[in-house]
Design an enzyme around this catalytic site. Sequence first.
Site, PDB file in Angstrom:
ATOM      1  N   HIS A 136      49.295  75.207  67.014  1.00  0.00           N
ATOM      2  CA  HIS A 136      49.071  76.616  66.656  1.00  0.00           C
ATOM      3  C   HIS A 136      50.037  77.548  67.393  1.00  0.00           C
ATOM      4  CE1 HIS A 136      46.591  80.384  66.589  1.00  0.00           C
ATOM      5  NE2 HIS A 136      46.169  79.926  65.428  1.00  0.00           N
ATOM      6  N   SER A 154      46.125  83.969  61.578  1.00  0.00           N
ATOM      7  CA  SER A 154      46.903  83.551  62.752  1.00  0.00           C
ATOM      8  C   SER A 154      48.394  83.599  62.462  1.00  0.00           C
ATOM      9  CB  SER A 154      46.562  82.109  63.132  1.00  0.00           C
ATOM     10  OG  SER A 154      45.381  82.051  63.859  1.00  0.00           O
ATOM     11  N   ASP A 162      47.955  81.907  73.336  1.00  0.00           N
ATOM     12  CA  ASP A 162      47.738  80.891  72.312  1.00  0.00           C
ATOM     13  C   ASP A 162      47.505  79.502  72.922  1.00  0.00           C
ATOM     14  OD1 ASP A 162      47.959  79.534  69.672  1.00  0.00           O
ATOM     15  OD2 ASP A 162      48.741  81.456  69.030  1.00  0.00           O
TER      16      ASP A 162
END
Length: 769
Positions: free
Chosen positions: A223, A549, A151
Amino acid sequence: MEPNNVFSLLLIISLWFLLTFHSNAETSTYIIHMNKSFFPQVFTTHHDWFKSTIHSLKSKTLVPDDYDQASKQSQKKLVYTYDHAMYGFSAVLSSNELEILKNIDGFVSAYQDRTATIDTTHTFEFLSLDSPSGLWHTSDFGDDVVVGVIDTGLWPESQSFKDDGMTKKIPNKWKGTCETGQEFNTSMCNFKLIGARYFNKGVIASNPNVTISMNSARDTIGHGTHTSSTVAGNYVNGASYFGYAKGIARGIAPKARIAMYKVIWEEGRFASDVLAGMDQAINDGVDVISISMGFDDVPLYEDPIAIASFAAMEKGIVVSSSAGNAGPEFGTLHNGIPWLLTAAAGTIDRTFGTLVLGNGQSIIGWTLFPANAIVENVLLVYNNTLSSCNSLNLLSQLNKKVIILCDDSLSNRNKTSVFNQINVVTEANLLGAVFVSDSPQLIDLGRIYTPSIVIKPKDAQSVINYAKSNNNPTSSIKFQQTFVGTKPAPAAAYYSSRGPSHSYPWILKPDIMAPGSRVLAAYIPNKPTARIGTNVFLSSDYNFMSGTSMSCPHVSGVAALLKAAHPQWSAAAIRSALITTANPLDNTQNPIRDNGYPSQHASPLAIGAGEIDPNRAMNPGLIYDATPQDYVNLLCGLKFTKNQILTITRSNSYDCENPSLDLNYPSFIAFYSNKTRSMVHKFKRIVTNVGDGAATYRAKVTYPKGSVVTVSPDILTFKYKNEKQSYNIIIKYVMYKKENVSFGDLVWIEDGGAHIVRSPIVVAPTGIV
Ligand SMILES: *[C@@H]1O[C@H](CO)[C@@H](O)[C@H](O)[C@H]1NC(C)=O
Ligand SMILES: *[C@@H]1O[C@H](CO)[C@@H](O)[C@H](O)[C@H]1NC(C)=O
Ligand SMILES: *[C@@H]1O[C@H](CO)[C@@H](O)[C@H](O)[C@H]1NC(C)=O
Ligand SMILES: *[C@@H]1O[C@H](CO)[C@@H](O)[C@H](O)[C@H]1NC(C)=O
Ligand SMILES: *[C@@H]1O[C@H](CO)[C@@H](O)[C@H](O)[C@H]1NC(C)=O
Ligand SMILES: *[C@@H]1O[C@H](CO)[C@@H](O)[C@H](O)[C@H]1NC(C)=O
Ligand SMILES: *[C@@H]1O[C@H](CO)[C@@H](O)[C@H](O)[C@H]1NC(C)=O
């Protein structure tokens, strides 16, 4: 020097003459797959072989007489050496140099580096993980399972990555490390965060002048902090988003260990870096890989996630990925890869805030205004001219101390107008607003910048009636309230990418749905998560994000728990357990609905087998297993070339004697040509009894509309645990005019009802791929 090597050298030299007559200014990064059995013994490491190979290209083309210079250049050109996710390297080459390379012995395939698409605490209760006999307890909350998260890095100081309550012992198999870098050092890892590495040579190769803004595993995007805390964040009391969803935040596998592989950068997102991260994760000894990103429209043999996850699958590592956020149309899914898990996103049964009218009526709505604003007994304005809320000029003339009721049916209702209304009202700086909308985009993704609330059109009429019937209508809005149990939930999120998969349509993807909309998880503290008015930005340690996600790490977390509960299960067995026990019904016991097509039931192309059900997955009764050779048979069935197959399988010697597209998968999809509009498709399946002992299962089929399905035998009798039985299923489609995609299911029900093993069935026209 081996004959092969001499030959390559001759080839290089002869081609050098060709090359010198071509301009080769344009270079790109290429990923190059090699055949490991050609590794020349003269080199001690693979890295040396690849470096020398590239050096020989370079020195012959640019600076043949200056060894130092040439050597510097050649080091620059080799980007990564790969040995675990694939065998080969990435390098910056001109197209001419690539052509030379293609003639070297051991060359398998090459393709250009490409860009990844990244797809963004209450969810565990919704999934019933906290029941005393549930998977949490059986798996000891995922103790000693390592989840590798590929990520954007993470924020190591987040409370979610503290190691309180963790076993103070790192699993023996662990080979990973905590890399020092900018604002990141080894002291930031602990017994929760056991690894942190970063990979950006691909970004730099694509633009040597780039300045990497945070050259370490520290997250500057948010994220990765969010996804990794969703998978395996530790317990954090009192986490909330500005008072919303307040409670104990925790990951799905709260005792599992996290290893972060930062491959996504503000400066770029390259396949070469993703491959390097996955290569390292496999070598470090992770049990599960969670990867919330994908590569759009690439064949399996050029998809770094497909390639790396094949190697992972062979080692028993479960790879869980996101379907993408390109829905709701069919055929928008990425990561439709037969040997990994593909997660769709669903909504959660949760909403926030209340509208209270002067007559006492109370309406639960939706708001995330980030403060406890006082909006009490304020004049409510409803007026056909003003309530379209698309004229800043008109709204600015109003007394500021009003709540305006904005009706998007008055502004030529369309998907963006409510977002426009929110912006206009924010600029007009009114005390409050009530928006009328059922836009799933708004509920899933929208933000609120002014004290206001969104209500559903079905609730709007009573508000309008009240406003019209009263000379001095007033209302109040309550913020920072959280309501759970909203019905119906879950629904397929409108944005969640739908199958079939372009890269491999013959298995049903996505596999499963998990919570993806408005998921609360850890965030980076130096990036805004909310705004008040037009220019006040706020940050918070926890944030709501929406996307596949966010659903992917839920699936990864459950896979980690299953891995802890059943360490001997293969990746295919874990996927089978998740699929056959998923729930196709929502909390009103009706089929899950599709927010992308609000009047429809969600098809398995949106939700796979349904919402993930961790407790049932722990004890699935039967599993559909698959071996690495089964996947090779599938690649052979696709008529891939030998080199395309080797690109995925690497040097292992597989045979193509039994090509077959009929993988032992726990779901079914059959296509009919829209010319003949008829089809007969036969599948064979083998199920393994993982229940306690002898068991009898009976088939129950719900036909897709327009199809007849036969299962033989339709009774399976097992005498002992781990016994295998097979059956055939024939799907016969005869023209059905009304629907082009129809669906049903095959359910194996154990006598006595202890286990129910469900497989969705989809019948679709070839045209939708
Ligand atoms: C790591 O960074 C922290 C915070 O900047 C610092 O206090 C600590 O001394 C550093 N430790 C090492 C081993 O460099
Ligand atoms: C990188 O910087 C150098 C020196 O400033 C310049 O000559 C070159 O054009 C730059 N390259 C790119 C790709 O921007
Ligand atoms: C609606 O608002 C407009 C603009 O303020 C005003 O001109 C008009 O009279 C109002 N209409 C009603 C029915 O109150
Ligand atoms: C939808 O509404 C927005 C904002 O009012 C407007 O800009 C856009 O043109 C509208 N689109 C359609 C298709 O009507
Ligand atoms: C890789 O090399 C080995 C040894 O030469 C050979 O047997 C094998 O067929 C090669 N594989 C491919 C796909 O060329
Ligand atoms: C049917 O097939 C034709 C060509 O074979 C194609 O152009 C068309 O899009 C298809 N229609 C559907 C609904 O799949
Ligand atoms: C399904 O059929 C309808 C009506 O023929 C058509 O409009 C639609 O495009 C088709 N959808 C797909 C995905 O083929």
